[in-house]
Design a protein around this motif. Structure first.
Motif, PDB file in Angstrom:
ATOM      1  N   CYS A 115       5.807 -20.084  71.121  1.00 24.37           N
ATOM      2  CA  CYS A 115       5.663 -18.877  70.309  1.00 24.37           C
ATOM      3  C   CYS A 115       4.265 -18.842  69.702  1.00 24.37           C
ATOM      4  CB  CYS A 115       6.685 -18.867  69.173  1.00 24.37           C
ATOM      5  SG  CYS A 115       8.295 -18.222  69.634  1.00 24.37           S
ATOM      6  N   LEU A 116       3.691 -17.657  69.720  1.00 26.05           N
ATOM      7  CA  LEU A 116       2.459 -17.378  68.989  1.00 26.05           C
ATOM      8  C   LEU A 116       2.843 -16.408  67.878  1.00 26.05           C
ATOM      9  CD1 LEU A 116      -0.625 -17.165  68.490  1.00 26.05           C
ATOM     10  CD2 LEU A 116      -0.658 -15.377  70.254  1.00 26.05           C
ATOM     11  N   TYR A 117       2.515 -16.753  66.633  1.00 24.68           N
ATOM     12  CA  TYR A 117       2.917 -15.927  65.499  1.00 24.68           C
ATOM     13  C   TYR A 117       1.818 -14.926  65.153  1.00 24.68           C
ATOM     14  CZ  TYR A 117       6.747 -19.108  65.355  1.00 24.68           C
ATOM     15  OH  TYR A 117       7.866 -19.824  65.723  1.00 24.68           O
ATOM     16  N   ILE A 118       2.172 -13.658  65.243  1.00 24.95           N
ATOM     17  CA  ILE A 118       1.217 -12.570  65.058  1.00 24.95           C
ATOM     18  C   ILE A 118       1.243 -12.034  63.631  1.00 24.95           C
ATOM     19  CG2 ILE A 118       0.590 -10.243  65.833  1.00 24.95           C
ATOM     20  CD1 ILE A 118       1.706 -11.055  68.601  1.00 24.95           C
ATOM     21  N   ASN A 119       2.414 -12.033  63.004  1.00 23.62           N
ATOM     22  CA  ASN A 119       2.520 -11.614  61.608  1.00 23.62           C
ATOM     23  C   ASN A 119       3.668 -12.358  60.950  1.00 23.62           C
ATOM     24  OD1 ASN A 119       1.572  -9.712  59.452  1.00 23.62           O
ATOM     25  ND2 ASN A 119       3.732  -9.094  59.522  1.00 23.62           N
ATOM     26  N   THR A 120       3.341 -13.209  59.981  1.00 24.05           N
ATOM     27  CA  THR A 120       4.367 -13.953  59.259  1.00 24.05           C
ATOM     28  C   THR A 120       3.975 -14.101  57.795  1.00 24.05           C
ATOM     29  OG1 THR A 120       3.375 -16.152  59.555  1.00 24.05           O
ATOM     30  CG2 THR A 120       4.826 -15.366  61.325  1.00 24.05           C
ATOM     31  N   ASP A 121       4.953 -14.472  56.999  1.00 21.64           N
ATOM     32  CA  ASP A 121       4.718 -14.898  55.620  1.00 21.64           C
ATOM     33  C   ASP A 121       4.844 -16.419  55.635  1.00 21.64           C
ATOM     34  OD1 ASP A 121       5.004 -15.733  52.951  1.00 21.64           O
ATOM     35  OD2 ASP A 121       5.858 -13.811  52.351  1.00 21.64           O
ATOM     36  N   ALA A 122       3.730 -17.118  55.527  1.00 13.83           N
ATOM     37  CA  ALA A 122       3.711 -18.577  55.688  1.00 13.83           C
ATOM     38  C   ALA A 122       4.565 -19.301  54.651  1.00 13.83           C
ATOM     39  CB  ALA A 122       2.273 -19.083  55.626  1.00 13.83           C
ATOM     40  N   PHE A 154      10.570 -25.847  60.237  1.00 13.62           N
ATOM     41  CA  PHE A 154       9.139 -25.868  59.949  1.00 13.62           C
ATOM     42  C   PHE A 154       8.693 -24.470  59.542  1.00 13.62           C
ATOM     43  CE2 PHE A 154       9.929 -29.054  63.203  1.00 13.62           C
ATOM     44  CZ  PHE A 154       9.254 -30.165  62.728  1.00 13.62           C
ATOM     45  N   ASN A 155       7.829 -24.376  58.549  1.00 13.53           N
ATOM     46  CA  ASN A 155       7.200 -23.096  58.234  1.00 13.53           C
ATOM     47  C   ASN A 155       6.236 -22.704  59.336  1.00 13.53           C
ATOM     48  OD1 ASN A 155       7.608 -24.133  55.060  1.00 13.53           O
ATOM     49  ND2 ASN A 155       7.890 -21.949  55.405  1.00 13.53           N
ATOM     50  N   VAL A 156       6.096 -21.412  59.563  1.00 14.83           N
ATOM     51  CA  VAL A 156       5.169 -20.911  60.578  1.00 14.83           C
ATOM     52  C   VAL A 156       4.233 -19.896  59.938  1.00 14.83           C
ATOM     53  CG1 VAL A 156       6.728 -21.331  62.515  1.00 14.83           C
ATOM     54  CG2 VAL A 156       6.842 -19.149  61.311  1.00 14.83           C
ATOM     55  N   GLU A 178       9.067  -9.339  53.141  1.00 14.15           N
ATOM     56  CA  GLU A 178       9.078  -7.879  53.156  1.00 14.15           C
ATOM     57  C   GLU A 178       8.537  -7.311  54.461  1.00 14.15           C
ATOM     58  OE1 GLU A 178      10.491  -5.944  50.918  1.00 14.15           O
ATOM     59  OE2 GLU A 178      11.069  -7.698  49.738  1.00 14.15           O
ATOM     60  N   GLU A 179       7.483  -7.919  54.999  1.00 12.44           N
ATOM     61  CA  GLU A 179       6.868  -7.413  56.224  1.00 12.44           C
ATOM     62  C   GLU A 179       7.611  -7.908  57.458  1.00 12.44           C
ATOM     63  OE1 GLU A 179       2.694  -7.760  56.738  1.00 12.44           O
ATOM     64  OE2 GLU A 179       2.209  -7.209  54.678  1.00 12.44           O
TER      65      GLU A 179
END
Length: 206
Positions: A115-122, A154-156, A178-179
């Motif tokens: 997985c590549l994370y494009i938008n996350t809340d770390a 794990f956090n991403v 929220e996002e």
């Protein structure tokens, strides 16, 4: 004398980073595929209808960078004797809004998944992995670690990359950020000689 514990046959999960920001062109392409008619309803979230998303010219650079990470994983973990080359098979975008989730699953017909994370809340987004197999004895504990846990998370973060064996069970809990959480997931396989002729496990995949 202190006892010594060794981790035997660990499951390799690799974390790395893209190493750059996403371009405006890439983000516009991600947004385009989130629109009505461009997605498919999954169990707990939605995915892009295009499930070969890394074959699109807008993602050519991302594909090259992700493939480089997969090659590093294969060389580090498997140290192949023969000349084998990983390649990306299917790839797709995941859009997970607040209150949605990714169901517990594995990735059949794949070698290594990522997985590549494009938008996350770390601070809030994470991925959870699960131990598989029969557990003969279950001993309750209040102190969980890598020895006694049935799952581990794990956090991403945005721009992060995670690679893991495709057989490893994983899921994403209900999103509380929220996002919309956006990730690009992909599967891989190998080209080249796999197995051994003399042991009757040979697979020639060129």
């Amino acid at each position: 004398m202190m006892a010594n514990f060794e981790l035997l046959f660990p499951t390799p999960v690799m974390f790395s980073e893209l190493g750059r920001d996403f371009t405006k062109k890439e983000l516009a392409f991600v947004d385009k595929h989130s629109k009505e008619g461009m997605t498919n309803r999954n169990v707990g979230n939605v995915t892009s209808n295009n499930n070969y998303i890394l074959e699109e010219p807008e993602f050519a650079n991302l594909k090259a960078l992700l493939l480089k990470s997969v090659e590093e994983y294969v060389q580090t973990v498997y140290k192949p004797r023969e000349k084998v080359r990983p390649y990306i098979t299917q790839s797709w975008l995941n859009y997970t809004k607040k209150g949605e989730y990714h169901h517990k699953h594995e990735h059949p017909n794949s070698f290594v998944s990522g997985c590549l994370y494009i938008n996350t809340d770390a601070t809030k987004d994470k991925i959870t992995f699960h131990r598989s197999g029969y557990k003969q004895i279950q001993v309750p504990t209040d102190t969980y670690d890598v020895y006694n846990s049935d799952s581990w998370w794990f956090n991403v973060k945005t721009g992060g990359i995670v690679l893991f064996p495709s057989s490893l069970t994983h899921h994403v809990e209900d999103v509380i950020a929220e996002e919309t959480r956006i990730s690009l997931a992909f599967n891989t396989f190998l080209k080249g000689p796999i197995g051994c002729n003399k042991s009757l496990t040979e697979l020639l995949n060129d």
